[in-house]
Design an enzyme around this catalytic site. Structure first.
Site, PDB file in Angstrom:
ATOM      1  N   CYS A 154       0.895  -1.291  -0.021  1.00 10.27           N
ATOM      2  CA  CYS A 154      -0.075   0.179   0.002  1.00 10.27           C
ATOM      3  C   CYS A 154       0.822   1.369   0.010  1.00 10.27           C
ATOM      4  CB  CYS A 154      -0.871  -0.065   1.309  1.00 10.27           C
ATOM      5  SG  CYS A 154      -1.773   1.523   1.254  1.00 10.27           S
ATOM      6  N   CYS A 196      -8.510  -5.298  -9.656  1.00  7.43           N
ATOM      7  CA  CYS A 196      -7.891  -4.106 -10.820  1.00  7.43           C
ATOM      8  C   CYS A 196      -7.455  -3.141  -9.929  1.00  7.43           C
ATOM      9  CB  CYS A 196      -9.214  -4.039 -11.675  1.00  7.43           C
ATOM     10  SG  CYS A 196      -8.885  -2.669 -13.036  1.00  7.43           S
ATOM     11  N   CYS A 221      -5.339   0.629   6.383  1.00  7.03           N
ATOM     12  CA  CYS A 221      -5.712   1.960   6.538  1.00  7.03           C
ATOM     13  C   CYS A 221      -6.793   2.409   5.620  1.00  7.03           C
ATOM     14  CB  CYS A 221      -4.358   2.683   5.727  1.00  7.03           C
ATOM     15  SG  CYS A 221      -4.189   2.536   4.049  1.00  7.03           S
ATOM     16  N   CYS A 261      -7.321  -0.963   1.149  1.00  2.00           N
ATOM     17  CA  CYS A 261      -6.134  -1.643   2.072  1.00  2.00           C
ATOM     18  C   CYS A 261      -6.984  -2.083   3.542  1.00  2.00           C
ATOM     19  CB  CYS A 261      -5.252  -0.612   2.167  1.00  2.00           C
ATOM     20  SG  CYS A 261      -4.071  -0.939   3.699  1.00  2.00           S
ATOM     21  N   CYS A 281       0.434   3.040   3.477  1.00  2.00           N
ATOM     22  CA  CYS A 281       0.831   2.594   4.819  1.00  2.00           C
ATOM     23  C   CYS A 281       1.915   1.524   4.817  1.00  2.00           C
ATOM     24  CB  CYS A 281      -0.460   2.258   5.740  1.00  2.00           C
ATOM     25  SG  CYS A 281      -1.184   0.530   4.984  1.00  2.00           S
TER      26      CYS A 281
END
Length: 140
Positions: free
Chosen positions: A47, A117, A96, A93, A50
């Site tokens: 991510c 995607c 976060c 995510c 984070c």
């Protein structure tokens, strides 16, 4: 390279305006002109906000859709939510809450029959052999 974001949560990685538009405001980047659509190397996609590990490069495939596609995520790394459009499933995510893109089931591109995607600006690639930065937890 990545600094704390002074305009939002000070713990999270600093985001560019385009990254904020996509990750925090659920935008979409242009297809076929993004950083990771055609990247096929060993490593881990994390991510961008984070640093949480999200996808192994082993699960990445070329779906032809114009965005990076993965047929599996790391366990408990991605959260699925009904999209406001009522037709798609959004992925975030799990650590976060940053917007990643959408997941599609039943297209038969891979054995897993799943296509995550993902916007390239929502993720960052860490090549195999490089250390993955520590995950930043927003609640700590």
């Amino acid at each position: 390279m990545y600094q704390y974001n002074n305009t939002r949560d000070k713990k999270m990685n600093k985001l560019t305006p385009e990254e904020e538009r996509v990750i925090l405001h659920k935008g979409t980047e242009a297809p076929f002109r993004n950083e990771y659509d055609h990247l096929f190397a060993d490593g881990t996609f994390i991510c961008r906000r984070c640093n949480a590990p999200l996808f192994s490069a082993e699960t990445k495939f070329d779906s032809g859709c114009g965005w990076p596609s993965f047929d599996a995520n790391y366990p408990d790394a991605v959260k699925r939510l009904p999209d406001p459009d009522g037709m798609r499933t959004e992925i975030e995510c799990a650590n976060c809450g940053g917007h990643l893109g959408h997941v599609f089931i039943g297209e038969r591109f891979t054995k897993n029959n799943t296509r995550h995607c993902v916007n390239s600006v929502s993720i960052r690639f860490i090549p195999k052999g490089q250390d993955i930065p520590a995950t930043i937890h927003p609640d700590k």
